[in-house]
Design a protein around this motif. Structure first.
Motif, PDB file in Angstrom:
ATOM      1  N   ARG A 178       0.816  -1.231   0.000  1.00  0.00           N
ATOM      2  CA  ARG A 178       0.000   0.000   0.000  1.00  0.00           C
ATOM      3  C   ARG A 178       0.839   1.266   0.000  1.00  0.00           C
ATOM      4  NH1 ARG A 178      -5.727  -0.581   2.236  1.00  0.00           N
ATOM      5  NH2 ARG A 178      -5.519   1.670   2.450  1.00  0.00           N
ATOM      6  N   ASP A 179       1.982   1.232   0.682  1.00  0.00           N
ATOM      7  CA  ASP A 179       2.830   2.416   0.762  1.00  0.00           C
ATOM      8  C   ASP A 179       3.812   2.512  -0.402  1.00  0.00           C
ATOM      9  OD1 ASP A 179       1.628   3.180   3.148  1.00  0.00           O
ATOM     10  OD2 ASP A 179       3.036   2.005   4.347  1.00  0.00           O
ATOM     11  N   GLY A 180       3.675   1.604  -1.354  1.00  0.00           N
ATOM     12  CA  GLY A 180       4.563   1.583  -2.509  1.00  0.00           C
ATOM     13  C   GLY A 180       5.799   0.745  -2.252  1.00  0.00           C
ATOM     14  N   ALA A 181       6.323   0.153  -3.291  1.00  0.00           N
ATOM     15  CA  ALA A 181       7.527  -0.665  -3.185  1.00  0.00           C
ATOM     16  C   ALA A 181       8.347  -0.524  -4.460  1.00  0.00           C
ATOM     17  CB  ALA A 181       7.166  -2.132  -2.959  1.00  0.00           C
ATOM     18  N   VAL A 182       9.642  -0.398  -4.307  1.00  0.00           N
ATOM     19  CA  VAL A 182      10.536  -0.420  -5.458  1.00  0.00           C
ATOM     20  C   VAL A 182      10.447  -1.808  -6.084  1.00  0.00           C
ATOM     21  CG1 VAL A 182      12.941  -0.253  -6.224  1.00  0.00           C
ATOM     22  CG2 VAL A 182      12.063   1.312  -4.467  1.00  0.00           C
ATOM     23  N   ALA A 183      10.296  -1.871  -7.394  1.00  0.00           N
ATOM     24  CA  ALA A 183       9.966  -3.140  -8.036  1.00  0.00           C
ATOM     25  C   ALA A 183      10.917  -3.478  -9.177  1.00  0.00           C
ATOM     26  CB  ALA A 183       8.534  -3.108  -8.549  1.00  0.00           C
ATOM     27  N   GLY A 184      11.001  -4.773  -9.436  1.00  0.00           N
ATOM     28  CA  GLY A 184      11.759  -5.282 -10.566  1.00  0.00           C
ATOM     29  C   GLY A 184      11.072  -6.517 -11.110  1.00  0.00           C
ATOM     30  N   VAL A 185      11.499  -6.974 -12.268  1.00  0.00           N
ATOM     31  CA  VAL A 185      10.908  -8.165 -12.873  1.00  0.00           C
ATOM     32  C   VAL A 185      11.960  -8.857 -13.722  1.00  0.00           C
ATOM     33  CG1 VAL A 185      10.081  -6.997 -14.966  1.00  0.00           C
ATOM     34  CG2 VAL A 185       8.895  -9.046 -14.143  1.00  0.00           C
ATOM     35  N   ASP A 186      11.857 -10.178 -13.824  1.00  0.00           N
ATOM     36  CA  ASP A 186      12.692 -10.938 -14.751  1.00  0.00           C
ATOM     37  C   ASP A 186      11.843 -12.029 -15.369  1.00  0.00           C
ATOM     38  OD1 ASP A 186      15.115 -11.558 -16.069  1.00  0.00           O
ATOM     39  OD2 ASP A 186      15.436 -13.230 -14.695  1.00  0.00           O
ATOM     40  N   VAL A 187      11.772 -12.029 -16.693  1.00  0.00           N
ATOM     41  CA  VAL A 187      10.984 -13.008 -17.444  1.00  0.00           C
ATOM     42  C   VAL A 187      11.950 -13.985 -18.094  1.00  0.00           C
ATOM     43  CG1 VAL A 187       9.313 -13.353 -19.292  1.00  0.00           C
ATOM     44  CG2 VAL A 187       9.207 -11.278 -17.890  1.00  0.00           C
ATOM     45  N   ARG A 188      11.843 -15.269 -17.753  1.00  0.00           N
ATOM     46  CA  ARG A 188      12.748 -16.274 -18.307  1.00  0.00           C
ATOM     47  C   ARG A 188      12.036 -17.240 -19.248  1.00  0.00           C
ATOM     48  NH1 ARG A 188      17.587 -16.956 -15.366  1.00  0.00           N
ATOM     49  NH2 ARG A 188      18.157 -14.883 -14.616  1.00  0.00           N
ATOM     50  N   GLY A 189      10.752 -17.459 -19.054  1.00  0.00           N
ATOM     51  CA  GLY A 189      10.032 -18.356 -19.940  1.00  0.00           C
ATOM     52  C   GLY A 189       9.838 -17.724 -21.301  1.00  0.00           C
ATOM     53  N   ALA A 190       9.665 -18.566 -22.320  1.00  0.00           N
ATOM     54  CA  ALA A 190       9.560 -18.069 -23.687  1.00  0.00           C
ATOM     55  C   ALA A 190       8.131 -17.741 -24.099  1.00  0.00           C
ATOM     56  CB  ALA A 190      10.142 -19.100 -24.659  1.00  0.00           C
ATOM     57  N   ALA A 191       7.163 -17.993 -23.214  1.00  0.00           N
ATOM     58  CA  ALA A 191       5.762 -17.743 -23.572  1.00  0.00           C
ATOM     59  C   ALA A 191       5.046 -17.014 -22.439  1.00  0.00           C
ATOM     60  CB  ALA A 191       5.066 -19.077 -23.871  1.00  0.00           C
ATOM     61  N   PRO A 192       5.483 -15.778 -22.102  1.00  0.00           N
ATOM     62  CA  PRO A 192       4.889 -15.070 -20.963  1.00  0.00           C
ATOM     63  C   PRO A 192       3.590 -14.355 -21.307  1.00  0.00           C
ATOM     64  CG  PRO A 192       6.622 -13.734 -21.923  1.00  0.00           C
ATOM     65  CD  PRO A 192       6.604 -15.036 -22.701  1.00  0.00           C
ATOM     66  N   GLY A 193       2.794 -14.134 -20.279  1.00  0.00           N
ATOM     67  CA  GLY A 193       1.628 -13.264 -20.371  1.00  0.00           C
ATOM     68  C   GLY A 193       1.725 -12.251 -19.252  1.00  0.00           C
ATOM     69  N   THR A 194       2.007 -10.988 -19.576  1.00  0.00           N
ATOM     70  CA  THR A 194       2.308  -9.996 -18.546  1.00  0.00           C
ATOM     71  C   THR A 194       1.670  -8.641 -18.850  1.00  0.00           C
ATOM     72  OG1 THR A 194       4.360  -9.374 -19.671  1.00  0.00           O
ATOM     73  CG2 THR A 194       4.522 -11.066 -17.959  1.00  0.00           C
TER      74      THR A 194
ATOM     75  N   THR B 231       5.145  -4.553 -17.356  1.00  0.00           N
ATOM     76  CA  THR B 231       6.509  -4.933 -17.008  1.00  0.00           C
ATOM     77  C   THR B 231       7.536  -3.931 -17.533  1.00  0.00           C
ATOM     78  OG1 THR B 231       6.530  -6.391 -18.941  1.00  0.00           O
ATOM     79  CG2 THR B 231       6.052  -7.403 -16.805  1.00  0.00           C
ATOM     80  N   ASP B 232       7.234  -3.230 -18.604  1.00  0.00           N
ATOM     81  CA  ASP B 232       8.196  -2.271 -19.163  1.00  0.00           C
ATOM     82  C   ASP B 232       8.528  -1.168 -18.170  1.00  0.00           C
ATOM     83  OD1 ASP B 232       8.395  -3.653 -21.490  1.00  0.00           O
ATOM     84  OD2 ASP B 232       7.223  -2.259 -22.712  1.00  0.00           O
ATOM     85  N   LEU B 233       7.540  -0.733 -17.381  1.00  0.00           N
ATOM     86  CA  LEU B 233       7.800   0.371 -16.463  1.00  0.00           C
ATOM     87  C   LEU B 233       8.767  -0.031 -15.353  1.00  0.00           C
ATOM     88  CD1 LEU B 233       6.126  -0.010 -13.536  1.00  0.00           C
ATOM     89  CD2 LEU B 233       4.186   0.484 -14.993  1.00  0.00           C
ATOM     90  N   LEU B 234       8.993  -1.350 -15.165  1.00  0.00           N
ATOM     91  CA  LEU B 234       9.896  -1.814 -14.121  1.00  0.00           C
ATOM     92  C   LEU B 234      11.358  -1.821 -14.563  1.00  0.00           C
ATOM     93  CD1 LEU B 234       7.837  -4.800 -12.658  1.00  0.00           C
ATOM     94  CD2 LEU B 234       7.807  -2.388 -12.025  1.00  0.00           C
ATOM     95  N   ALA B 235      11.632  -1.574 -15.831  1.00  0.00           N
ATOM     96  CA  ALA B 235      13.019  -1.514 -16.293  1.00  0.00           C
ATOM     97  C   ALA B 235      13.774  -0.443 -15.500  1.00  0.00           C
ATOM     98  CB  ALA B 235      13.064  -1.198 -17.786  1.00  0.00           C
ATOM     99  N   PRO B 236      14.993  -0.751 -15.050  1.00  0.00           N
ATOM    100  CA  PRO B 236      15.722   0.200 -14.192  1.00  0.00           C
ATOM    101  C   PRO B 236      15.873   1.594 -14.782  1.00  0.00           C
ATOM    102  CG  PRO B 236      16.798  -1.944 -14.155  1.00  0.00           C
ATOM    103  CD  PRO B 236      15.716  -2.029 -15.193  1.00  0.00           C
ATOM    104  N   GLY B 237      15.944   1.710 -16.115  1.00  0.00           N
ATOM    105  CA  GLY B 237      16.130   3.014 -16.731  1.00  0.00           C
ATOM    106  C   GLY B 237      14.862   3.808 -16.926  1.00  0.00           C
ATOM    107  N   ASN B 238      13.721   3.232 -16.571  1.00  0.00           N
ATOM    108  CA  ASN B 238      12.459   3.932 -16.788  1.00  0.00           C
ATOM    109  C   ASN B 238      12.032   4.717 -15.555  1.00  0.00           C
ATOM    110  OD1 ASN B 238      12.386   3.034 -19.379  1.00  0.00           O
ATOM    111  ND2 ASN B 238      10.912   1.394 -19.021  1.00  0.00           N
TER     112      ASN B 238
END
Length: 343
Positions: free
Chosen positions: A39-55, A58-65
């Motif tokens: 609720r208070d917010g959390a710094v977030a990241g993601v890593d997708v390893r499978g070849a058939a994801p549904g997400t 996720t782009d906004l979690l890129a470190p440069g964004n």
């Protein structure tokens, strides 16, 4: 017969300060969704390893964004349709006044990932925005239910040689604490491979033998030349959330998600296949400014993910579909094995 790893207190992702979890399980067929809220917010990241994801988101979690924090992560069944559950979480969080301040209001940021459970029952029944909203309403800081609940309701493992030889998967959680800092994980396991003991590599749940009474050991079967069943792309996936109360940057959060996949590799074999959409998120609530360093945190993340993946199948219950498909659970095979032992 209960497995020793299930008897031990493995902790839960809600041991992380600032994290709550809620499930919605649909009674019409085995499907549902699970939300992890910060609720208070959390710094977030993601890593997708499978070849058939549904997400989603996720782009906004890129470190440069630009965006630094999110407010929840949604895990859902229903394949791509299940991504709609995140919209319900956005609505609920907005009603609570939670979200990024955009001047004219607060915008909740809710990344999401889905798994494929459409083979079980009426595929037109899948998590939607109302299901996501209900999961948020049910959220609490208590240890979340495991097994056939939420996003794990329709999870199945060991599908390499056909659904008729598969077993029930599910949802599991665990946590690890070192030097006053906690890392927890919540995993919905719907893998095409077997779930194995992280220390021994021996299968706990997965593809069964022709008579259905024993585990086939998918890795050994494939290496022995047994051909896999034709697999529908994207019909398998393990998705989850890693959470910590350590203060992390976006780069560090993303690296913790990367490390979490080491835990999947210890507990699932094979993993990260062309038919899986394996995706892990990280949420860092930042309660503790001091932590034991990324080497230790990464080790903790992998361990929590491995334990949670195991618990997902150890807590699962057997299921028989309306079409007559029997999906036994780990406990069923363990009981059968104990009865076959002499004495």
């Amino acid at each position: 017969m209960r497995h020793p790893l299930l008897e031990q207190n493995q902790g839960a992702i809600t041991d992380v300060t600032g994290i709550t979890v809620g499930h919605h399980s649909d009674g019409r067929r085995p499907t549902g969704c699970t939300v992890v809220i910060a609720r208070d917010g959390a710094v977030a990241g993601v890593d997708v390893r499978g070849a058939a994801p549904g997400t989603r988101e996720t782009d906004l979690l890129a470190p440069g964004n630009l965006v630094q924090q999110v407010h929840a992560v949604m895990l859902a069944g229903g394949s791509a349709w299940g991504l709609d559950a995140a919209s319900g979480a956005v609505r609920w969080l907005e009603e609570q006044g939670v979200g990024l301040d955009v001047g004219v209001g607060r915008l909740p940021l809710v990344p999401a990932a889905v798994l494929f459970d459409l083979h079980l029952g009426d595929m037109k029944v899948r998590p939607d925005a109302a299901a996501g909203y209900a999961a948020c309403q049910a959220a609490s800081g208590a240890p979340p239910a495991e097994g056939n609940v939420g996003a794990g309701s329709g999870a199945v493992v060991g599908k390499m040689f056909g659904m008729q030889h598969a077993m029930k998967g599910g949802l599991g959680t665990a946590s690890v604490s070192v030097a006053g800092v906690t890392v927890g994980a919540l995993i919905a396991c719907n893998a095409v491979g077997d779930v194995v003991h992280p220390d021994t590599g021996l299968p706990l749940a997965g593809a069964r033998t022709q008579d259905g009474r024993q585990l086939r050991d998918t890795r050994r079967a494939l290496l022995a030349g047994e051909p896999p069943h034709a697999l529908l792309a994207g019909s398998n996936t393990t998705i989850g959330v890693i959470a910590t109360d350590a203060r992390l940057t976006k780069v560090q959060a993303q690296r913790l998600a990367v490390a979490g996949h080491d835990g999947l590799a210890r507990a699932i074999n094979p993993v990260h296949t062309m038919s899986d959409g394996d995706t892990l998120f990280t949420l860092a609530t930042g309660v503790h400014a001091q932590h034991p360093g990324m080497m230790v945190l990464a080790t903790m993340a992998a361990e929590a993910v491995a334990r949670a993946s195991v618990r997902a199948v150890l807590a699962a219950r057997s299921l028989t579909t309306d079409q007559g498909l029997l999906l036994p659970c780990h406990a069923d095979l363990a009981r059968a094995d104990s009865r076959s032992q002499p004495g």
